[in-house]
Design a protein around this motif. Sequence first.
Motif, PDB file in Angstrom:
ATOM      1  N   SER A 129      -7.571 102.971  -5.347  1.00 44.70           N
ATOM      2  CA  SER A 129      -8.480 101.828  -5.299  1.00 44.70           C
ATOM      3  C   SER A 129      -9.891 102.294  -4.973  1.00 44.70           C
ATOM      4  N   GLY A 130     -10.857 101.576  -5.506  1.00 45.11           N
ATOM      5  CA  GLY A 130     -12.254 101.876  -5.210  1.00 45.11           C
ATOM      6  C   GLY A 130     -13.013 100.602  -4.908  1.00 45.11           C
ATOM      7  N   GLY A 131     -14.008 100.703  -4.039  1.00 41.69           N
ATOM      8  CA  GLY A 131     -14.826  99.545  -3.707  1.00 41.69           C
ATOM      9  C   GLY A 131     -16.252  99.963  -3.433  1.00 41.69           C
ATOM     10  N   ALA A 132     -17.203  99.164  -3.894  1.00 41.90           N
ATOM     11  CA  ALA A 132     -18.629  99.420  -3.661  1.00 41.90           C
ATOM     12  C   ALA A 132     -19.253  98.135  -3.130  1.00 41.90           C
ATOM     13  N   PHE A 133     -19.917  98.228  -1.980  1.00 46.33           N
ATOM     14  CA  PHE A 133     -20.464  97.056  -1.305  1.00 46.33           C
ATOM     15  C   PHE A 133     -21.991  97.148  -1.281  1.00 46.33           C
ATOM     16  N   PHE A 134     -22.634  96.085  -1.731  1.00 43.62           N
ATOM     17  CA  PHE A 134     -24.081  96.078  -1.892  1.00 43.62           C
ATOM     18  C   PHE A 134     -24.735  94.970  -1.073  1.00 43.62           C
ATOM     19  N   MET A 135     -25.949  95.260  -0.603  1.00 47.32           N
ATOM     20  CA  MET A 135     -26.852  94.231  -0.109  1.00 47.32           C
ATOM     21  C   MET A 135     -28.034  94.238  -1.060  1.00 47.32           C
ATOM     22  N   GLY A 136     -28.095  93.221  -1.915  1.00 51.30           N
ATOM     23  CA  GLY A 136     -29.050  93.261  -3.002  1.00 51.30           C
ATOM     24  C   GLY A 136     -28.678  94.382  -3.952  1.00 51.30           C
ATOM     25  N   SER A 137     -29.613  95.290  -4.202  1.00 54.24           N
ATOM     26  CA  SER A 137     -29.327  96.445  -5.065  1.00 54.24           C
ATOM     27  C   SER A 137     -29.006  97.697  -4.255  1.00 54.24           C
ATOM     28  N   ARG A 138     -28.896  97.550  -2.953  1.00 50.02           N
ATOM     29  CA  ARG A 138     -28.663  98.702  -2.082  1.00 50.02           C
ATOM     30  C   ARG A 138     -27.176  98.896  -1.809  1.00 50.02           C
ATOM     31  N   LEU A 139     -26.679 100.071  -2.090  1.00 52.56           N
ATOM     32  CA  LEU A 139     -25.294 100.408  -1.766  1.00 52.56           C
ATOM     33  C   LEU A 139     -25.204 100.725  -0.272  1.00 52.56           C
ATOM     34  N   VAL A 140     -24.372  99.979   0.464  1.00 51.04           N
ATOM     35  CA  VAL A 140     -24.289 100.172   1.908  1.00 51.04           C
ATOM     36  C   VAL A 140     -22.931 100.697   2.368  1.00 51.04           C
ATOM     37  N   SER A 141     -21.914 100.563   1.524  1.00 48.34           N
ATOM     38  CA  SER A 141     -20.595 101.072   1.885  1.00 48.34           C
ATOM     39  C   SER A 141     -19.787 101.271   0.616  1.00 48.34           C
ATOM     40  N   TRP A 142     -18.844 102.205   0.653  1.00 43.17           N
ATOM     41  CA  TRP A 142     -18.014 102.462  -0.518  1.00 43.17           C
ATOM     42  C   TRP A 142     -16.746 103.188  -0.085  1.00 43.17           C
ATOM     43  N   GLU A 248     -22.952 108.092 -16.382  1.00 43.23           N
ATOM     44  CA  GLU A 248     -24.376 108.096 -16.039  1.00 43.23           C
ATOM     45  C   GLU A 248     -24.911 106.681 -15.858  1.00 43.23           C
ATOM     46  N   TYR A 249     -24.409 105.741 -16.656  1.00 37.41           N
ATOM     47  CA  TYR A 249     -24.846 104.350 -16.527  1.00 37.41           C
ATOM     48  C   TYR A 249     -24.390 103.758 -15.186  1.00 37.41           C
ATOM     49  N   LEU A 250     -23.105 103.967 -14.842  1.00 32.00           N
ATOM     50  CA  LEU A 250     -22.589 103.418 -13.591  1.00 32.00           C
ATOM     51  C   LEU A 250     -23.148 104.153 -12.376  1.00 32.00           C
ATOM     52  N   ARG A 251     -23.452 105.428 -12.524  1.00 25.79           N
ATOM     53  CA  ARG A 251     -24.078 106.177 -11.435  1.00 25.79           C
ATOM     54  C   ARG A 251     -25.424 105.564 -11.076  1.00 25.79           C
ATOM     55  N   GLN A 252     -26.177 105.191 -12.080  1.00 33.01           N
ATOM     56  CA  GLN A 252     -27.475 104.557 -11.835  1.00 33.01           C
ATOM     57  C   GLN A 252     -27.295 103.189 -11.185  1.00 33.01           C
ATOM     58  N   LYS A 253     -26.315 102.404 -11.653  1.00 34.27           N
ATOM     59  CA  LYS A 253     -26.054 101.095 -11.047  1.00 34.27           C
ATOM     60  C   LYS A 253     -25.578 101.250  -9.606  1.00 34.27           C
ATOM     61  N   LEU A 254     -24.914 102.352  -9.321  1.00 30.84           N
ATOM     62  CA  LEU A 254     -24.456 102.625  -7.955  1.00 30.84           C
ATOM     63  C   LEU A 254     -25.626 102.906  -7.028  1.00 30.84           C
ATOM     64  N   GLY A 255     -26.744 103.341  -7.607  1.00 29.42           N
ATOM     65  CA  GLY A 255     -27.938 103.642  -6.813  1.00 29.42           C
ATOM     66  C   GLY A 255     -28.147 105.119  -6.581  1.00 29.42           C
ATOM     67  N   VAL A 256     -27.382 105.961  -7.282  1.00 32.49           N
ATOM     68  CA  VAL A 256     -27.548 107.408  -7.181  1.00 32.49           C
ATOM     69  C   VAL A 256     -28.515 107.841  -8.279  1.00 32.49           C
ATOM     70  N   VAL A 257     -29.717 108.246  -7.871  1.00 33.54           N
ATOM     71  CA  VAL A 257     -30.774 108.581  -8.832  1.00 33.54           C
ATOM     72  C   VAL A 257     -31.467 109.879  -8.424  1.00 33.54           C
ATOM     73  N   ASP A 258     -32.275 110.387  -9.319  1.00 35.80           N
ATOM     74  CA  ASP A 258     -33.062 111.596  -9.049  1.00 35.80           C
ATOM     75  C   ASP A 258     -34.164 111.216  -8.062  1.00 35.80           C
ATOM     76  N   ALA A 259     -34.076 111.773  -6.849  1.00 34.08           N
ATOM     77  CA  ALA A 259     -35.029 111.422  -5.784  1.00 34.08           C
ATOM     78  C   ALA A 259     -36.452 111.805  -6.145  1.00 34.08           C
ATOM     79  N   SER A 260     -36.627 112.877  -6.909  1.00 29.62           N
ATOM     80  CA  SER A 260     -37.968 113.323  -7.275  1.00 29.62           C
ATOM     81  C   SER A 260     -38.671 112.322  -8.181  1.00 29.62           C
ATOM     82  N   SER A 261     -37.922 111.526  -8.913  1.00 31.29           N
ATOM     83  CA  SER A 261     -38.514 110.532  -9.816  1.00 31.29           C
ATOM     84  C   SER A 261     -38.849 109.236  -9.096  1.00 31.29           C
ATOM     85  N   CYS A 262     -38.438 109.135  -7.822  1.00 32.82           N
ATOM     86  CA  CYS A 262     -38.670 107.898  -7.056  1.00 32.82           C
ATOM     87  C   CYS A 262     -39.855 108.037  -6.115  1.00 32.82           C
ATOM     88  N   CYS A 263     -40.439 109.227  -6.043  1.00 36.06           N
ATOM     89  CA  CYS A 263     -41.545 109.479  -5.110  1.00 36.06           C
ATOM     90  C   CYS A 263     -42.877 109.037  -5.716  1.00 36.06           C
TER      91      CYS A 263
END
Length: 263
Positions: A129-142, A248-263
Amino acid sequence: MSQTKYLKQILKKYGMEDSKPVCTPMVTGCSLSENDESAAVHQPTYRSMIGSLLYLTGTRPDIMHAVGIVGRFQENPKETHLQAVKRFFKYLQGTQNYGLWYPRDTDLTLHAYTDADWAGSVDDRKSTSGGAFFMGSRLVSWFSKKHISIALSTAEPASCCTQLLWMMQTLQDFQITCTPPISILCGNTSAINISKNPVMHSKTKHIPIKYHFLREQVLEQKVKLEYVPSKEQVADILTKPLPRETFEYLRQKLGVVDASSCC
């Protein structure tokens, strides 16, 4: 949030800093077994590699399912299992700067995704089983967890519901109000029907108490189950190997992104 420095250290420790990157942690359809007939490998080294990867899952939920799979073979690791672990390092080599992104401009609406890979283990047919918990677009638990018993049904939102109720109570302690019902997004229409249809009750007495608990929370309007198509099911990344495009699509929805592109 990222662990780039730590990741570079473990890549160097295990001699994988110059490895050729791959696009996903596991290949689609990968089925590792404890009955593998390949040669045995050095157990302390294998366990050390698993421990290093487990620490990394604190900011890299995209590898959590894969690490959980290979972690099952620490008692008697084989060459096939070791090659799977090395593939993780190759994937991490190409995503060293990735981490969890927490944007400011998002609301605090609580919602969750849940899914199960039914009978996914080739050794004992137990599910994950898998679960992903969000507050808005922020992943807070999984979580990504193998069941302790064989599942006769795929109706798995019950464990997700208990986690959500705990989170709601915790947020209330911090004077953050979550307006019920909280959405649980799953692709299992059977679970949704059981939770909503009173006629189903007489036909589901054989189902464990936890599913009746889930239905009770739905009736009290604390949570609600909503259907989500497979291509949007974020929890899939926590339960099964996926093809590159989907991963790659679900990874982005999970909120795992390239940190260098967010600076």
